[in-house]
Design an enzyme around this catalytic site. Sequence first.
Site, PDB file in Angstrom:
ATOM      1  N   GLY A 266     -19.859   1.242   1.633  1.00  0.00           N
ATOM      2  CA  GLY A 266     -18.772   1.874   1.253  1.00  0.00           C
ATOM      3  C   GLY A 266     -19.099   2.479  -0.347  1.00  0.00           C
ATOM      4  O   GLY A 266     -18.115   2.229  -1.066  1.00  0.00           O
ATOM      5  N   ALA A 267     -20.192   3.192  -0.410  1.00  0.00           N
ATOM      6  CA  ALA A 267     -20.564   3.186  -1.977  1.00  0.00           C
ATOM      7  C   ALA A 267     -20.311   4.445  -2.306  1.00  0.00           C
ATOM      8  O   ALA A 267     -20.828   5.627  -2.574  1.00  0.00           O
ATOM      9  CB  ALA A 267     -22.082   3.132  -1.910  1.00  0.00           C
ATOM     10  N   GLY A 268     -18.654   4.797  -2.520  1.00  0.00           N
ATOM     11  CA  GLY A 268     -18.135   5.972  -2.886  1.00  0.00           C
ATOM     12  C   GLY A 268     -17.889   5.606  -4.274  1.00  0.00           C
ATOM     13  O   GLY A 268     -18.938   5.456  -5.035  1.00  0.00           O
ATOM     14  N   ALA A 269     -16.767   5.716  -4.804  1.00  0.00           N
ATOM     15  CA  ALA A 269     -16.347   5.809  -6.518  1.00  0.00           C
ATOM     16  C   ALA A 269     -16.935   4.220  -6.983  1.00  0.00           C
ATOM     17  O   ALA A 269     -17.738   4.149  -7.812  1.00  0.00           O
ATOM     18  CB  ALA A 269     -14.866   6.069  -6.751  1.00  0.00           C
ATOM     19  N   ILE A 270     -16.159   3.134  -6.580  1.00  0.00           N
ATOM     20  CA  ILE A 270     -16.465   1.675  -6.959  1.00  0.00           C
ATOM     21  C   ILE A 270     -17.641   1.182  -6.658  1.00  0.00           C
ATOM     22  O   ILE A 270     -18.336   0.995  -7.333  1.00  0.00           O
ATOM     23  CB  ILE A 270     -15.340   0.827  -6.446  1.00  0.00           C
ATOM     24  CG1 ILE A 270     -13.929   1.444  -7.090  1.00  0.00           C
ATOM     25  CG2 ILE A 270     -15.465  -0.476  -6.983  1.00  0.00           C
ATOM     26  CD1 ILE A 270     -13.951   1.233  -8.679  1.00  0.00           C
ATOM     27  N   GLY A 271     -18.100   1.422  -5.323  1.00  0.00           N
ATOM     28  CA  GLY A 271     -19.317   0.966  -4.609  1.00  0.00           C
ATOM     29  C   GLY A 271     -20.492   1.746  -5.493  1.00  0.00           C
ATOM     30  O   GLY A 271     -21.449   1.280  -5.881  1.00  0.00           O
TER      31      GLY A 271
ATOM     32  N   ASN B 291      -8.709  -3.149  -2.744  1.00  0.00           N
ATOM     33  CA  ASN B 291      -7.558  -3.486  -3.441  1.00  0.00           C
ATOM     34  C   ASN B 291      -6.315  -4.051  -2.458  1.00  0.00           C
ATOM     35  O   ASN B 291      -6.424  -3.906  -1.261  1.00  0.00           O
ATOM     36  CB  ASN B 291      -6.803  -2.244  -4.021  1.00  0.00           C
ATOM     37  CG  ASN B 291      -7.149  -2.027  -5.394  1.00  0.00           C
ATOM     38  OD1 ASN B 291      -7.681  -2.945  -6.005  1.00  0.00           O
ATOM     39  ND2 ASN B 291      -6.882  -0.668  -5.899  1.00  0.00           N
TER      40      ASN B 291
ATOM     41  N   LYS C  90      -2.537  -7.714 -10.322  1.00  0.00           N
ATOM     42  CA  LYS C  90      -3.225  -6.134  -9.931  1.00  0.00           C
ATOM     43  C   LYS C  90      -2.385  -5.600  -8.873  1.00  0.00           C
ATOM     44  O   LYS C  90      -1.658  -4.478  -9.223  1.00  0.00           O
ATOM     45  CB  LYS C  90      -4.471  -6.199  -9.517  1.00  0.00           C
ATOM     46  CG  LYS C  90      -5.079  -4.780  -9.222  1.00  0.00           C
ATOM     47  CD  LYS C  90      -6.208  -4.433 -10.021  1.00  0.00           C
ATOM     48  CE  LYS C  90      -6.374  -2.814  -9.695  1.00  0.00           C
ATOM     49  NZ  LYS C  90      -7.226  -2.429  -8.952  1.00  0.00           N
TER      50      LYS C  90
ATOM     51  N   GLU D 268      -3.604   3.880   1.149  1.00  0.00           N
ATOM     52  CA  GLU D 268      -3.702   2.405   1.329  1.00  0.00           C
ATOM     53  C   GLU D 268      -2.517   1.733   1.484  1.00  0.00           C
ATOM     54  O   GLU D 268      -2.154   1.035   0.853  1.00  0.00           O
ATOM     55  CB  GLU D 268      -4.661   1.834   0.370  1.00  0.00           C
ATOM     56  CG  GLU D 268      -6.310   2.096   0.325  1.00  0.00           C
ATOM     57  CD  GLU D 268      -7.020   1.565  -0.836  1.00  0.00           C
ATOM     58  OE1 GLU D 268      -6.782   1.780  -1.923  1.00  0.00           O
ATOM     59  OE2 GLU D 268      -7.870   0.544  -0.229  1.00  0.00           O
TER      60      GLU D 268
HETATM   61  N1  LIG Z   1     -11.591   4.339  -7.572  1.00  0.00           N
HETATM   62  C1  LIG Z   1     -11.205   3.584  -8.335  1.00  0.00           C
HETATM   63  O1  LIG Z   1     -10.856   3.844  -9.427  1.00  0.00           O
HETATM   64  C2  LIG Z   1     -10.454   2.103  -7.881  1.00  0.00           C
HETATM   65  C3  LIG Z   1     -10.615   1.683  -6.521  1.00  0.00           C
HETATM   66  N2  LIG Z   1     -10.184   0.674  -6.280  1.00  0.00           N
HETATM   67  C4  LIG Z   1     -10.186   0.233  -4.741  1.00  0.00           C
HETATM   68  O2  LIG Z   1     -11.691  -0.091  -4.448  1.00  0.00           O
HETATM   69  C5  LIG Z   1     -11.802   0.364  -3.071  1.00  0.00           C
HETATM   70  C6  LIG Z   1     -12.753   1.311  -2.893  1.00  0.00           C
HETATM   71  O3  LIG Z   1     -12.242   2.582  -3.567  1.00  0.00           O
HETATM   72  P1  LIG Z   1     -13.032   3.588  -3.699  1.00  0.00           P
HETATM   73  O4  LIG Z   1     -14.155   3.423  -4.211  1.00  0.00           O
HETATM   74  O5  LIG Z   1     -12.317   4.639  -4.935  1.00  0.00           O
HETATM   75  O6  LIG Z   1     -12.903   4.497  -2.289  1.00  0.00           O
HETATM   76  P2  LIG Z   1     -14.095   5.597  -2.038  1.00  0.00           P
HETATM   77  O7  LIG Z   1     -13.289   6.484  -1.097  1.00  0.00           O
HETATM   78  O8  LIG Z   1     -14.389   6.325  -3.153  1.00  0.00           O
HETATM   79  O9  LIG Z   1     -15.201   4.799  -1.454  1.00  0.00           O
HETATM   80  C7  LIG Z   1     -15.429   4.473   0.070  1.00  0.00           C
HETATM   81  C8  LIG Z   1     -16.611   5.329   0.490  1.00  0.00           C
HETATM   82  O10 LIG Z   1     -16.950   4.607   1.785  1.00  0.00           O
HETATM   83  C9  LIG Z   1     -17.196   5.926   2.660  1.00  0.00           C
HETATM   84  N3  LIG Z   1     -17.093   5.405   3.969  1.00  0.00           N
HETATM   85  C10 LIG Z   1     -15.880   5.133   4.589  1.00  0.00           C
HETATM   86  N4  LIG Z   1     -16.192   4.715   5.979  1.00  0.00           N
HETATM   87  C11 LIG Z   1     -17.482   4.448   6.061  1.00  0.00           C
HETATM   88  C12 LIG Z   1     -18.258   4.386   7.074  1.00  0.00           C
HETATM   89  N5  LIG Z   1     -17.942   3.949   8.411  1.00  0.00           N
HETATM   90  N6  LIG Z   1     -19.559   4.419   7.124  1.00  0.00           N
HETATM   91  C13 LIG Z   1     -20.155   4.694   5.746  1.00  0.00           C
HETATM   92  N7  LIG Z   1     -19.439   5.157   4.748  1.00  0.00           N
HETATM   93  C14 LIG Z   1     -18.247   5.019   4.633  1.00  0.00           C
HETATM   94  C15 LIG Z   1     -16.546   6.783   2.078  1.00  0.00           C
HETATM   95  O11 LIG Z   1     -16.833   7.929   2.704  1.00  0.00           O
HETATM   96  P3  LIG Z   1     -15.779   9.413   3.001  1.00  0.00           P
HETATM   97  O12 LIG Z   1     -15.441   9.896   1.547  1.00  0.00           O
HETATM   98  O13 LIG Z   1     -16.486  10.260   3.663  1.00  0.00           O
HETATM   99  O14 LIG Z   1     -14.429   8.583   3.562  1.00  0.00           O
HETATM  100  C16 LIG Z   1     -16.524   6.623   0.727  1.00  0.00           C
HETATM  101  O15 LIG Z   1     -17.659   7.499   0.352  1.00  0.00           O
HETATM  102  C17 LIG Z   1     -10.402   0.832  -2.498  1.00  0.00           C
HETATM  103  O16 LIG Z   1      -9.752  -0.299  -1.968  1.00  0.00           O
HETATM  104  C18 LIG Z   1      -9.539   0.966  -3.961  1.00  0.00           C
HETATM  105  O17 LIG Z   1      -8.202   0.852  -3.770  1.00  0.00           O
HETATM  106  C19 LIG Z   1      -9.767  -0.281  -7.253  1.00  0.00           C
HETATM  107  C20 LIG Z   1      -9.683  -0.077  -8.394  1.00  0.00           C
HETATM  108  C21 LIG Z   1     -10.020   1.286  -8.915  1.00  0.00           C
HETATM  109  C1  LIG Z   2      -1.966   2.315 -10.600  1.00  0.00           C
HETATM  110  C2  LIG Z   2      -3.392   1.756 -10.900  1.00  0.00           C
HETATM  111  C3  LIG Z   2      -3.744   2.311 -12.118  1.00  0.00           C
HETATM  112  C4  LIG Z   2      -3.105   0.409 -11.271  1.00  0.00           C
HETATM  113  O1  LIG Z   2      -1.983  -0.392 -11.257  1.00  0.00           O
HETATM  114  C5  LIG Z   2      -4.449   1.776  -9.753  1.00  0.00           C
HETATM  115  O2  LIG Z   2      -4.946   1.161  -9.652  1.00  0.00           O
HETATM  116  C6  LIG Z   2      -4.340   2.899  -8.872  1.00  0.00           C
HETATM  117  O3  LIG Z   2      -4.287   4.077  -9.356  1.00  0.00           O
HETATM  118  O4  LIG Z   2      -4.568   2.850  -7.661  1.00  0.00           O
END
Ligand SMILES: NC(=O)C1=CN([C@@H]2O[C@H](COP(=O)(O)OP(=O)(O)OC[C@H]3O[C@@H](n4cnc5c(N)ncnc54)[C@H](OP(=O)(O)O)[C@@H]3O)[C@@H](O)[C@H]2O)C=CC1
Ligand SMILES: CC(C)(CO)C(=O)C(=O)O
Length: 325
Positions: free
Chosen positions: A7-12, A102, A204, A285
């Site tokens: 799940g290498a989107g934003a965080i990954g 999260n 958190k 979520e």
């Molecule tokens: N972003 C942030 O700033 C923060 C995020 N978090 C937490 O981290 C976790 C990840 O968040 P975040 O990185 O934002 O999420 P993202 O949606 O950016 O990343 C998840 C990635 O996984 C991909 N994906 C979903 N399903 C599959 C699958 N079956 N096979 C392959 N890839 C898949 C998604 O693709 P697609 O887009 O096509 O769905 C997406 O690229 C969450 O729980 C979030 O709450 C915590 C702190 C901050």
């Molecule tokens: C609200 C915040 C900044 C933390 O409390 C956050 O993690 C989010 O936007 O999902």
Amino acid sequence: MKICIFGAGAIGGYMGAKLAQAGADVSLVARGPHLAAMKENGLRLIEEEGEVTVPVTASDNAADLGPQDYVIVTLKAHSVPPVVDKMQPLIGENTTIVSGVNGVPWWYFHKIGGDYEGTRLHSVDPGDAQWNGFGPDRVLGCVVYPAAEVIEPGVVKHIEGNRFSLGEPDGSKSDRAMALSKALASAGLKAPVRPKLRDEIWVKLWGNLSFNPISALTHATLDVLCTDGGTRAVARNMMLEAQEIAEKLGVKFPIDVDRRIDGGAAVGAHRTSMLQDLDMGRPMEIDALVGSVQELGRVTGTPTPTIDTVLALVQLRARVAGLYG
Ligand SMILES: NC(=O)C1=CN([C@@H]2O[C@H](COP(=O)(O)OP(=O)(O)OC[C@H]3O[C@@H](n4cnc5c(N)ncnc54)[C@H](OP(=O)(O)O)[C@@H]3O)[C@@H](O)[C@H]2O)C=CC1
Ligand SMILES: CC(C)(CO)C(=O)C(=O)O
């Protein structure tokens, strides 16, 4: 050490780019245009200090990547249960699963000891998909602090923070936790191994539980919803209900609710991830951040009137938008 980020989107993507840049043996599971862009052009990471493009091994098929030492799951919480089967090719005899998601983690009651040991959480692990499909003994907990965004396919923008706190469900400083901590530190990330990760999870979660649904309902940014008298009181009541639950489960909060809300206000004009998801038509979520706390209220016999009200409202808001089942 073989590390796969599922799940290498934003965080990954942020973590993957840092590891790849440091020369780690890391692979990424992603999909769609983001995967195609990373395969074609590499993964571009934009940080305040500058930007870098790193070639990455990426696939949408776990079978291409094979068994790993660590699988770091950075999917949105609701995306994990449906892909447990697809992840199996990554899991060998000694694979550790790091849950970088999260909310209340599905493994919360593993090795907690006492009356609640082994309790399963339907809101985050419907049908016990993760409990049975991964096995709780494989799990290393993680609290994700950085903020990042995928701003276009193949491009991740880091916003702030570089800490990924790690913790064993039993609080030990295990070899596997220490080794991953070292690998992440070598990539320029902070990855302390915490003896009481559940305490950090709750601090958190306090914010995500309250700020996220309130922002989705009001479209207000953090600075506004934390200082408006009405919404601050709603957030405060939700947090106090959560605190009562958590304290029954043995959690010690190092700060009080008012300081936590002031911390949220200080983040500034941030649109929470739940508001961003709503605006962009992506699933929210809700179950992991709010429903899970309501479920823990039921488990511990704690009334949650404010959480129940906000949960009902945000569920309907999401359902009306076609983003919640
Ligand atoms: N972003 C942030 O700033 C923060 C995020 N978090 C937490 O981290 C976790 C990840 O968040 P975040 O990185 O934002 O999420 P993202 O949606 O950016 O990343 C998840 C990635 O996984 C991909 N994906 C979903 N399903 C599959 C699958 N079956 N096979 C392959 N890839 C898949 C998604 O693709 P697609 O887009 O096509 O769905 C997406 O690229 C969450 O729980 C979030 O709450 C915590 C702190 C901050
Ligand atoms: C609200 C915040 C900044 C933390 O409390 C956050 O993690 C989010 O936007 O999902």
